[in-house]
Design a protein around this motif. Sequence first.
Motif, PDB file in Angstrom:
ATOM      1  N   LYS A   4       0.843  -1.209   0.000  1.00 54.14           N
ATOM      2  CA  LYS A   4       0.000   0.000   0.000  1.00 54.14           C
ATOM      3  C   LYS A   4       0.873   1.251   0.000  1.00 54.14           C
ATOM      4  O   LYS A   4       0.596   2.201  -0.751  1.00 54.14           O
ATOM      5  CB  LYS A   4      -0.928  -0.014   1.211  1.00 54.14           C
ATOM      6  CG  LYS A   4      -1.873   1.163   1.271  1.00 54.14           C
ATOM      7  CD  LYS A   4      -2.849   0.992   2.436  1.00 54.14           C
ATOM      8  CE  LYS A   4      -3.838   2.116   2.529  1.00 54.14           C
ATOM      9  NZ  LYS A   4      -4.868   1.859   3.570  1.00 54.14           N
ATOM     10  N   GLU A  19      -4.101  -6.574   1.762  1.00 55.88           N
ATOM     11  CA  GLU A  19      -4.577  -5.282   2.274  1.00 55.88           C
ATOM     12  C   GLU A  19      -5.223  -4.465   1.156  1.00 55.88           C
ATOM     13  O   GLU A  19      -6.295  -3.871   1.344  1.00 55.88           O
ATOM     14  CB  GLU A  19      -3.430  -4.498   2.907  1.00 55.88           C
ATOM     15  CG  GLU A  19      -3.870  -3.146   3.463  1.00 55.88           C
ATOM     16  CD  GLU A  19      -2.739  -2.343   4.065  1.00 55.88           C
ATOM     17  OE1 GLU A  19      -3.036  -1.423   4.831  1.00 55.88           O
ATOM     18  OE2 GLU A  19      -1.546  -2.637   3.761  1.00 55.88           O
ATOM     19  N   LEU A  20      -4.598  -4.459  -0.015  1.00 56.81           N
ATOM     20  CA  LEU A  20      -5.142  -3.695  -1.138  1.00 56.81           C
ATOM     21  C   LEU A  20      -6.429  -4.327  -1.667  1.00 56.81           C
ATOM     22  O   LEU A  20      -7.367  -3.618  -2.033  1.00 56.81           O
ATOM     23  CB  LEU A  20      -4.097  -3.565  -2.243  1.00 56.81           C
ATOM     24  CG  LEU A  20      -2.871  -2.743  -1.856  1.00 56.81           C
ATOM     25  CD1 LEU A  20      -1.845  -2.751  -2.975  1.00 56.81           C
ATOM     26  CD2 LEU A  20      -3.263  -1.318  -1.490  1.00 56.81           C
ATOM     27  N   MET A  22      -8.596  -5.924   0.121  1.00 57.52           N
ATOM     28  CA  MET A  22      -9.630  -5.547   1.100  1.00 57.52           C
ATOM     29  C   MET A  22     -10.015  -4.081   0.952  1.00 57.52           C
ATOM     30  O   MET A  22     -11.201  -3.734   1.057  1.00 57.52           O
ATOM     31  CB  MET A  22      -9.151  -5.867   2.511  1.00 57.52           C
ATOM     32  CG  MET A  22      -9.101  -7.364   2.772  1.00 57.52           C
ATOM     33  SD  MET A  22      -8.368  -7.899   4.356  1.00 57.52           S
ATOM     34  CE  MET A  22      -8.802  -6.636   5.488  1.00 57.52           C
ATOM     35  N   ASP A  23      -9.036  -3.215   0.680  1.00 56.16           N
ATOM     36  CA  ASP A  23      -9.339  -1.792   0.469  1.00 56.16           C
ATOM     37  C   ASP A  23     -10.228  -1.596  -0.755  1.00 56.16           C
ATOM     38  O   ASP A  23     -11.155  -0.782  -0.735  1.00 56.16           O
ATOM     39  CB  ASP A  23      -8.047  -0.988   0.312  1.00 56.16           C
ATOM     40  CG  ASP A  23      -7.290  -0.791   1.616  1.00 56.16           C
ATOM     41  OD1 ASP A  23      -7.802  -1.186   2.697  1.00 56.16           O
ATOM     42  OD2 ASP A  23      -6.167  -0.249   1.553  1.00 56.16           O
ATOM     43  N   ARG A  24      -9.949  -2.328  -1.825  1.00 52.83           N
ATOM     44  CA  ARG A  24     -10.802  -2.219  -3.035  1.00 52.83           C
ATOM     45  C   ARG A  24     -12.200  -2.763  -2.750  1.00 52.83           C
ATOM     46  O   ARG A  24     -13.189  -2.188  -3.223  1.00 52.83           O
ATOM     47  CB  ARG A  24     -10.166  -2.953  -4.217  1.00 52.83           C
ATOM     48  CG  ARG A  24      -8.966  -2.229  -4.806  1.00 52.83           C
ATOM     49  CD  ARG A  24      -8.543  -2.804  -6.148  1.00 52.83           C
ATOM     50  NE  ARG A  24      -8.226  -4.220  -6.114  1.00 52.83           N
ATOM     51  CZ  ARG A  24      -7.041  -4.734  -5.786  1.00 52.83           C
ATOM     52  NH1 ARG A  24      -6.040  -3.942  -5.443  1.00 52.83           N
ATOM     53  NH2 ARG A  24      -6.832  -6.046  -5.812  1.00 52.83           N
ATOM     54  N   GLN A  25     -12.285  -3.837  -1.987  1.00 49.21           N
ATOM     55  CA  GLN A  25     -13.605  -4.373  -1.635  1.00 49.21           C
ATOM     56  C   GLN A  25     -14.398  -3.362  -0.813  1.00 49.21           C
ATOM     57  O   GLN A  25     -15.605  -3.199  -1.022  1.00 49.21           O
ATOM     58  CB  GLN A  25     -13.460  -5.698  -0.882  1.00 49.21           C
ATOM     59  CG  GLN A  25     -13.005  -6.826  -1.767  1.00 49.21           C
ATOM     60  CD  GLN A  25     -12.689  -8.099  -0.996  1.00 49.21           C
ATOM     61  OE1 GLN A  25     -12.633  -8.120   0.233  1.00 49.21           O
ATOM     62  NE2 GLN A  25     -12.470  -9.180  -1.739  1.00 49.21           N
ATOM     63  N   ARG A  26     -13.742  -2.682   0.099  1.00 46.41           N
ATOM     64  CA  ARG A  26     -14.387  -1.623   0.891  1.00 46.41           C
ATOM     65  C   ARG A  26     -14.935  -0.539  -0.030  1.00 46.41           C
ATOM     66  O   ARG A  26     -16.087  -0.122   0.098  1.00 46.41           O
ATOM     67  CB  ARG A  26     -13.383  -1.026   1.880  1.00 46.41           C
ATOM     68  CG  ARG A  26     -13.884   0.195   2.614  1.00 46.41           C
ATOM     69  CD  ARG A  26     -12.715   0.958   3.282  1.00 46.41           C
ATOM     70  NE  ARG A  26     -13.116   2.285   3.657  1.00 46.41           N
ATOM     71  CZ  ARG A  26     -13.039   3.351   2.875  1.00 46.41           C
ATOM     72  NH1 ARG A  26     -12.561   3.272   1.655  1.00 46.41           N
ATOM     73  NH2 ARG A  26     -13.430   4.532   3.297  1.00 46.41           N
ATOM     74  N   ALA A  27     -14.110  -0.098  -0.975  1.00 40.29           N
ATOM     75  CA  ALA A  27     -14.553   0.950  -1.908  1.00 40.29           C
ATOM     76  C   ALA A  27     -15.727   0.464  -2.756  1.00 40.29           C
ATOM     77  O   ALA A  27     -16.673   1.227  -3.008  1.00 40.29           O
ATOM     78  CB  ALA A  27     -13.394   1.386  -2.798  1.00 40.29           C
ATOM     79  N   TYR A  70     -10.080   2.950  -4.747  1.00 43.25           N
ATOM     80  CA  TYR A  70      -9.874   2.944  -3.306  1.00 43.25           C
ATOM     81  C   TYR A  70     -10.661   4.027  -2.580  1.00 43.25           C
ATOM     82  O   TYR A  70     -11.077   3.825  -1.454  1.00 43.25           O
ATOM     83  CB  TYR A  70      -8.376   3.084  -2.972  1.00 43.25           C
ATOM     84  CG  TYR A  70      -7.570   1.925  -3.496  1.00 43.25           C
ATOM     85  CD1 TYR A  70      -7.488   0.741  -2.771  1.00 43.25           C
ATOM     86  CD2 TYR A  70      -6.916   1.998  -4.720  1.00 43.25           C
ATOM     87  CE1 TYR A  70      -6.762  -0.345  -3.251  1.00 43.25           C
ATOM     88  CE2 TYR A  70      -6.197   0.916  -5.218  1.00 43.25           C
ATOM     89  CZ  TYR A  70      -6.125  -0.255  -4.481  1.00 43.25           C
ATOM     90  OH  TYR A  70      -5.424  -1.324  -4.965  1.00 43.25           O
ATOM     91  N   TYR A  72      -9.862   6.512  -0.791  1.00 47.39           N
ATOM     92  CA  TYR A  72      -9.108   7.288   0.195  1.00 47.39           C
ATOM     93  C   TYR A  72      -8.014   8.148  -0.425  1.00 47.39           C
ATOM     94  O   TYR A  72      -7.461   9.025   0.242  1.00 47.39           O
ATOM     95  CB  TYR A  72      -8.545   6.407   1.308  1.00 47.39           C
ATOM     96  CG  TYR A  72      -7.760   5.179   0.889  1.00 47.39           C
ATOM     97  CD1 TYR A  72      -6.534   5.269   0.236  1.00 47.39           C
ATOM     98  CD2 TYR A  72      -8.242   3.909   1.193  1.00 47.39           C
ATOM     99  CE1 TYR A  72      -5.820   4.134  -0.109  1.00 47.39           C
ATOM    100  CE2 TYR A  72      -7.536   2.771   0.862  1.00 47.39           C
ATOM    101  CZ  TYR A  72      -6.330   2.883   0.210  1.00 47.39           C
ATOM    102  OH  TYR A  72      -5.616   1.752  -0.130  1.00 47.39           O
ATOM    103  N   ASN A  73      -7.698   7.945  -1.684  1.00 51.26           N
ATOM    104  CA  ASN A  73      -6.712   8.792  -2.366  1.00 51.26           C
ATOM    105  C   ASN A  73      -7.358   9.952  -3.123  1.00 51.26           C
ATOM    106  O   ASN A  73      -6.685  10.653  -3.870  1.00 51.26           O
ATOM    107  CB  ASN A  73      -5.874   7.954  -3.337  1.00 51.26           C
ATOM    108  CG  ASN A  73      -4.875   7.093  -2.610  1.00 51.26           C
ATOM    109  OD1 ASN A  73      -4.298   7.499  -1.611  1.00 51.26           O
ATOM    110  ND2 ASN A  73      -4.680   5.880  -3.091  1.00 51.26           N
TER     111      ASN A  73
END
Length: 185
Positions: A4, A19-20, A22-27, A70, A72-73
Amino acid sequence: MTEKEKMINGELYDPSDQELVMDRQRARKITRELNNLKVYDEAQKKRLLEELFGTVSGYIGLETPFFCDYGYNIHVGDDFFANFDCVFLDVCEIRIGDRVMLGPKVQFYTATHPMDPKERASGREFGQPITVGHDVWIGGGAIINPGVTIGDNAVIGAGGVVTKDIPSGVFAAGNPARVIKNIAE
């Protein structure tokens, strides 16, 4: 350095890192909820955008559907508006100033891949940040490529493909986008 951290810093990274993923799944979860909201639920839309984006500095208007990697960026200033069907591939930061308007189907691509075929075959990728100044209007269907900066008071014509920096106070259009005129003219 984590994958990340490499991604955000614009270095080659492995997008299959857990981790990435999971971050994409969150988005995806948040954008799915956002895209399925009732039209009149502006308070819930704002709450979801504040949860998804890295920064929301004030009023935000966003027509759905909307898609991102994501979230968050993505950092938007006050009085931001994005019309229908915009796509933000935000593996690196997308920083957008105040009073920026996006037409429908505008796309921001911070993500890119190595030019060398062997390196590309490794599955590793990288990105470059995008910066948009204040009081910018980007016409429908425009594509903003990795590493580009668009200056204050600029206008990007519909369908423009921005592959290099655009100075402040100009109208740019075409593929690749080029400065057509100074807006003051």
